[in-house]
Design a protein around this motif. Sequence first.
Motif, mmCIF file in Angstrom:
data_model
loop_
_atom_site.group_PDB
_atom_site.id
_atom_site.type_symbol
_atom_site.label_atom_id
_atom_site.label_comp_id
_atom_site.label_asym_id
_atom_site.label_seq_id
_atom_site.Cartn_x
_atom_site.Cartn_y
_atom_site.Cartn_z
ATOM 1 N N ARG A 112 0.841 -1.199 0.000
ATOM 2 C CA ARG A 112 0.000 0.000 0.000
ATOM 3 C C ARG A 112 0.874 1.248 0.000
ATOM 4 O O ARG A 112 1.931 1.284 0.593
ATOM 5 C CB ARG A 112 -0.913 -0.013 1.221
ATOM 6 C CG ARG A 112 -1.880 -1.181 1.175
ATOM 7 C CD ARG A 112 -2.769 -1.202 2.359
ATOM 8 N NE ARG A 112 -3.857 -0.248 2.148
ATOM 9 C CZ ARG A 112 -4.867 -0.106 2.973
ATOM 10 N NH1 ARG A 112 -4.932 -0.809 4.073
ATOM 11 N NH2 ARG A 112 -5.820 0.761 2.722
ATOM 12 N N ARG A 170 -6.386 0.433 -8.563
ATOM 13 C CA ARG A 170 -5.315 0.329 -7.563
ATOM 14 C C ARG A 170 -4.006 0.948 -8.045
ATOM 15 O O ARG A 170 -3.193 1.401 -7.261
ATOM 16 C CB ARG A 170 -5.117 -1.149 -7.211
ATOM 17 C CG ARG A 170 -4.054 -1.456 -6.176
ATOM 18 C CD ARG A 170 -4.479 -0.953 -4.811
ATOM 19 N NE ARG A 170 -3.714 -1.385 -3.675
ATOM 20 C CZ ARG A 170 -2.426 -1.592 -3.583
ATOM 21 N NH1 ARG A 170 -1.642 -1.484 -4.607
ATOM 22 N NH2 ARG A 170 -1.876 -1.948 -2.439
ATOM 23 N N ASP A 220 -5.033 4.006 -3.535
ATOM 24 C CA ASP A 220 -5.075 2.936 -2.544
ATOM 25 C C ASP A 220 -6.530 2.772 -2.100
ATOM 26 O O ASP A 220 -7.059 3.618 -1.381
ATOM 27 C CB ASP A 220 -4.174 3.311 -1.357
ATOM 28 C CG ASP A 220 -4.020 2.172 -0.379
ATOM 29 O OD1 ASP A 220 -4.239 1.014 -0.757
ATOM 30 O OD2 ASP A 220 -3.681 2.453 0.790
ATOM 31 N N CYS A 242 -9.760 -0.103 -0.823
ATOM 32 C CA CYS A 242 -9.978 -1.416 -0.211
ATOM 33 C C CYS A 242 -11.441 -1.547 0.209
ATOM 34 O O CYS A 242 -11.785 -1.303 1.363
ATOM 35 C CB CYS A 242 -9.053 -1.612 0.987
ATOM 36 S SG CYS A 242 -8.993 -3.340 1.513
#
Length: 193
Positions: free
Chosen positions: A24, A158, A162, A164
């Motif tokens: 990350r 991505r 970053d 998720c």
Amino acid sequence: MSLRDPPYEPPSVAELQEFLLTDRKPTGHVNQVWPNLYIGNEVAARDKSTLHSLGITHIVNAAHGRTSQGFGYYVNTGPRFYRDMAVDYYGVEADDAVDFILSPFFYPTARYIRAALAMGGRVFVHCLMGVSRSATLVLAFLMIIEGLRLWEAVAAVRSHRDVCPNPGFLQQLRSLDMSLERERRRRQQAQNL
């Protein structure tokens, strides 16, 4: 893709999480993740000068609602907040919760983004952190409108931000991926008849 190819199997939620959580890098408040399509957080959503400098014409708030609701994970902007700007606003009232069903918003939001981009617009999609709800809606757009498979969409986004999505959202994206793949195979079978 030929009909003799083994059936496509989307990545598992665990595989997606491993990819998203590996290597990350810090992410800014807003990032362009696809031509004229941006993902960002509440800070960027409230920074009208940044939005203006980016040429944003359409805003999708994936955390639309009042701060007093739930646990305060909403971004209470809306058309009135942006009334002094020439932007079109689209609000999606979504919780960033594993059990929240975001999939009913996939197609309407994807169509909204497609229409905005088709008219030469620049679209800013945000939630509170710009990581889960907004990313999920952008991934769904890339799959539904741009024809990317889930893994391709995740890799594309991505590489610029970053993100998720929570495991529940990843599972809903997996289901979308399987549904779109079945449709691709049906179309190919019809072409081969």
